[in-house]
Design a protein around this motif. Structure first.
Motif, PDB file in Angstrom:
ATOM      1  N   GLN A 108       0.902  -1.381   0.031  1.00  0.00           N
ATOM      2  CA  GLN A 108       0.060  -0.032   0.009  1.00  0.00           C
ATOM      3  C   GLN A 108       0.933   1.230  -0.128  1.00  0.00           C
ATOM      4  OE1 GLN A 108      -2.864   1.671  -0.867  1.00  0.00           O
ATOM      5  NE2 GLN A 108      -3.550  -0.283  -0.404  1.00  0.00           N
ATOM      6  N   ARG A 109       1.828   1.266   0.775  1.00  0.00           N
ATOM      7  CA  ARG A 109       2.738   2.236   0.730  1.00  0.00           C
ATOM      8  C   ARG A 109       3.422   2.456  -0.795  1.00  0.00           C
ATOM      9  NH1 ARG A 109       6.809   1.973   6.298  1.00  0.00           N
ATOM     10  NH2 ARG A 109       4.965   1.981   7.576  1.00  0.00           N
ATOM     11  N   LYS A 110       3.728   1.387  -1.376  1.00  0.00           N
ATOM     12  CA  LYS A 110       4.421   1.539  -2.654  1.00  0.00           C
ATOM     13  C   LYS A 110       3.203   2.109  -3.610  1.00  0.00           C
ATOM     14  CE  LYS A 110       6.299  -1.322  -6.363  1.00  0.00           C
ATOM     15  NZ  LYS A 110       7.426  -0.457  -6.740  1.00  0.00           N
ATOM     16  N   ILE A 111       2.192   1.698  -3.519  1.00  0.00           N
ATOM     17  CA  ILE A 111       1.067   2.340  -4.372  1.00  0.00           C
ATOM     18  C   ILE A 111       0.834   3.823  -4.056  1.00  0.00           C
ATOM     19  CG2 ILE A 111      -1.478   2.143  -4.670  1.00  0.00           C
ATOM     20  CD1 ILE A 111      -1.356  -0.896  -4.185  1.00  0.00           C
ATOM     21  N   GLN A 112       0.999   4.090  -2.944  1.00  0.00           N
ATOM     22  CA  GLN A 112       0.558   5.602  -2.486  1.00  0.00           C
ATOM     23  C   GLN A 112       2.008   6.629  -2.830  1.00  0.00           C
ATOM     24  OE1 GLN A 112      -2.188   6.783  -1.939  1.00  0.00           O
ATOM     25  NE2 GLN A 112      -3.024   4.948  -1.730  1.00  0.00           N
ATOM     26  N   VAL A 113       3.109   5.975  -2.642  1.00  0.00           N
ATOM     27  CA  VAL A 113       4.219   6.836  -3.064  1.00  0.00           C
ATOM     28  C   VAL A 113       3.984   7.000  -4.698  1.00  0.00           C
ATOM     29  CG1 VAL A 113       6.841   6.799  -3.371  1.00  0.00           C
ATOM     30  CG2 VAL A 113       5.690   6.196  -1.068  1.00  0.00           C
ATOM     31  N   GLU A 114       4.069   5.709  -5.538  1.00  0.00           N
ATOM     32  CA  GLU A 114       3.810   5.891  -7.027  1.00  0.00           C
ATOM     33  C   GLU A 114       3.032   6.827  -7.426  1.00  0.00           C
ATOM     34  OE1 GLU A 114       4.391   2.394  -9.346  1.00  0.00           O
ATOM     35  OE2 GLU A 114       5.679   1.498  -7.858  1.00  0.00           O
ATOM     36  N   ALA A 115       1.875   6.612  -6.620  1.00  0.00           N
ATOM     37  CA  ALA A 115       0.647   7.533  -7.137  1.00  0.00           C
ATOM     38  C   ALA A 115       1.153   9.200  -7.014  1.00  0.00           C
ATOM     39  CB  ALA A 115      -0.794   7.051  -6.406  1.00  0.00           C
ATOM     40  N   LEU A 116       1.685   9.649  -5.527  1.00  0.00           N
ATOM     41  CA  LEU A 116       1.879  10.639  -5.403  1.00  0.00           C
ATOM     42  C   LEU A 116       2.885  11.127  -6.473  1.00  0.00           C
ATOM     43  CD1 LEU A 116       2.283  10.565  -1.485  1.00  0.00           C
ATOM     44  CD2 LEU A 116       0.666  11.866  -2.943  1.00  0.00           C
ATOM     45  N   GLY A 117       3.846  10.441  -6.869  1.00  0.00           N
ATOM     46  CA  GLY A 117       4.581  10.616  -7.963  1.00  0.00           C
ATOM     47  C   GLY A 117       3.941  11.078  -9.241  1.00  0.00           C
ATOM     48  N   TRP A 118       2.989  10.268  -9.687  1.00  0.00           N
ATOM     49  CA  TRP A 118       2.240  10.613 -10.826  1.00  0.00           C
ATOM     50  C   TRP A 118       1.512  12.047 -10.488  1.00  0.00           C
ATOM     51  CZ3 TRP A 118       2.647   8.888 -15.527  1.00  0.00           C
ATOM     52  CH2 TRP A 118       3.248   7.430 -15.900  1.00  0.00           C
ATOM     53  N   GLY A 119       0.964  12.266  -9.403  1.00  0.00           N
ATOM     54  CA  GLY A 119       0.089  13.483  -9.429  1.00  0.00           C
ATOM     55  C   GLY A 119       0.931  14.550  -9.281  1.00  0.00           C
ATOM     56  N   PHE A 120       2.112  14.577  -8.420  1.00  0.00           N
ATOM     57  CA  PHE A 120       3.088  15.696  -8.575  1.00  0.00           C
ATOM     58  C   PHE A 120       3.615  15.946  -9.892  1.00  0.00           C
ATOM     59  CE2 PHE A 120       7.331  17.632  -8.265  1.00  0.00           C
ATOM     60  CZ  PHE A 120       7.253  18.538  -7.317  1.00  0.00           C
ATOM     61  N   GLY A 121       3.910  14.877 -10.573  1.00  0.00           N
ATOM     62  CA  GLY A 121       4.453  15.096 -12.147  1.00  0.00           C
ATOM     63  C   GLY A 121       3.545  15.735 -12.903  1.00  0.00           C
ATOM     64  N   ALA A 122       2.245  14.979 -12.690  1.00  0.00           N
ATOM     65  CA  ALA A 122       1.244  15.933 -13.851  1.00  0.00           C
ATOM     66  C   ALA A 122       0.911  17.210 -13.646  1.00  0.00           C
ATOM     67  CB  ALA A 122      -0.040  14.970 -13.519  1.00  0.00           C
ATOM     68  N   GLY A 123       0.960  17.604 -12.044  1.00  0.00           N
ATOM     69  CA  GLY A 123       0.776  18.926 -11.634  1.00  0.00           C
ATOM     70  C   GLY A 123       1.805  19.750 -12.102  1.00  0.00           C
ATOM     71  N   ALA A 124       3.236  19.472 -12.047  1.00  0.00           N
ATOM     72  CA  ALA A 124       4.322  20.139 -12.614  1.00  0.00           C
ATOM     73  C   ALA A 124       4.229  20.527 -14.024  1.00  0.00           C
ATOM     74  CB  ALA A 124       5.575  19.727 -12.081  1.00  0.00           C
ATOM     75  N   ILE A 125       3.943  19.369 -14.666  1.00  0.00           N
ATOM     76  CA  ILE A 125       3.841  19.444 -16.045  1.00  0.00           C
ATOM     77  C   ILE A 125       2.680  20.516 -16.467  1.00  0.00           C
ATOM     78  CG2 ILE A 125       3.462  18.175 -18.383  1.00  0.00           C
ATOM     79  CD1 ILE A 125       4.813  15.819 -17.051  1.00  0.00           C
ATOM     80  N   PHE A 126       1.684  20.424 -15.746  1.00  0.00           N
ATOM     81  CA  PHE A 126       0.396  21.260 -15.988  1.00  0.00           C
ATOM     82  C   PHE A 126       0.889  22.595 -15.832  1.00  0.00           C
ATOM     83  CE2 PHE A 126      -3.575  23.331 -14.838  1.00  0.00           C
ATOM     84  CZ  PHE A 126      -4.143  23.227 -15.753  1.00  0.00           C
ATOM     85  N   MET A 127       1.473  22.679 -14.791  1.00  0.00           N
ATOM     86  CA  MET A 127       1.670  24.294 -14.273  1.00  0.00           C
ATOM     87  C   MET A 127       2.802  24.786 -15.338  1.00  0.00           C
ATOM     88  SD  MET A 127       1.841  24.137 -10.148  1.00  0.00           S
ATOM     89  CE  MET A 127       2.600  22.642 -10.023  1.00  0.00           C
ATOM     90  N   PHE A 128       4.016  24.285 -15.603  1.00  0.00           N
ATOM     91  CA  PHE A 128       4.820  24.811 -16.249  1.00  0.00           C
ATOM     92  C   PHE A 128       4.304  24.928 -17.802  1.00  0.00           C
ATOM     93  CE2 PHE A 128       7.680  23.320 -13.046  1.00  0.00           C
ATOM     94  CZ  PHE A 128       8.096  24.539 -12.788  1.00  0.00           C
ATOM     95  N   GLY A 129       3.473  23.803 -18.248  1.00  0.00           N
ATOM     96  CA  GLY A 129       3.006  23.915 -19.891  1.00  0.00           C
ATOM     97  C   GLY A 129       1.938  24.876 -19.704  1.00  0.00           C
TER      98      GLY A 129
END
Length: 141
Positions: free
Chosen positions: A83-104
């Motif tokens: 469950q920790r692995k799932i959450q950490v990977e999902a947070l990585g996806w969420g952070f990455g998508a947010g960063a790409i969205f903000m800069f883009g």
């Protein structure tokens, strides 16, 4: 997908009874936070909500947000390794998508698109995290 006797399926995979309680605690804190945010936005439209009272109305959602973050951290801290692995990977996806969205989107604003609200990137992060949680839970089930 396997089910152990003390595990139940949820949107983020197999959960123990403790994980399920922690997940519901987090969900309730998030709902309270979001409802208080909407209520605060509504109340701040009125002239009588000003001065010290206006600041209280504006700060209450942030305090509830701290509670939501603490509930999520408790959920992750007490979860099993998968469950920790799932959450950490999902947070990585969420952070990455947010960063790409903000800069883009900043570049797209320069190209002529209208300015967006400061909360819009947070919505992209939350939705991306939630979708990634579901996808990863299915992948690892």
């Amino acid at each position: 997908m396997h089910f152990e006797s003390e595990s139940t399926w949820s949107w983020c995979g197999d959960l123990t009874a403790r994980d399920r309680r922690n997940q519901w605690s987090y969900i309730l804190w998030m709902l309270t936070w979001m409802l208080s945010f909407v209520a605060g936005m509504f109340l701040l439209e009125f002239d009588w909500v000003s001065g010290a009272f206006g600041y209280v109305v504006a700060l209450v959602p942030s305090l509830l947000g701290v509670g939501a973050v603490m509930a999520f951290l408790r959920f992750v801290r007490q979860a099993d390794e998968l469950q920790r692995k799932i959450q950490v990977e999902a947070l990585g996806w969420g952070f990455g998508a947010g960063a790409i969205f903000m800069f883009g989107y900043q570049l797209l604003e320069g190209a002529g698109l209208p300015a967006i609200d400061i909360a819009d990137p947070a919505a992209v992060m939350f939705v991306s995290w939630a979708l990634a949680t579901v996808v990863l839970a299915r992948r690892y089930a």
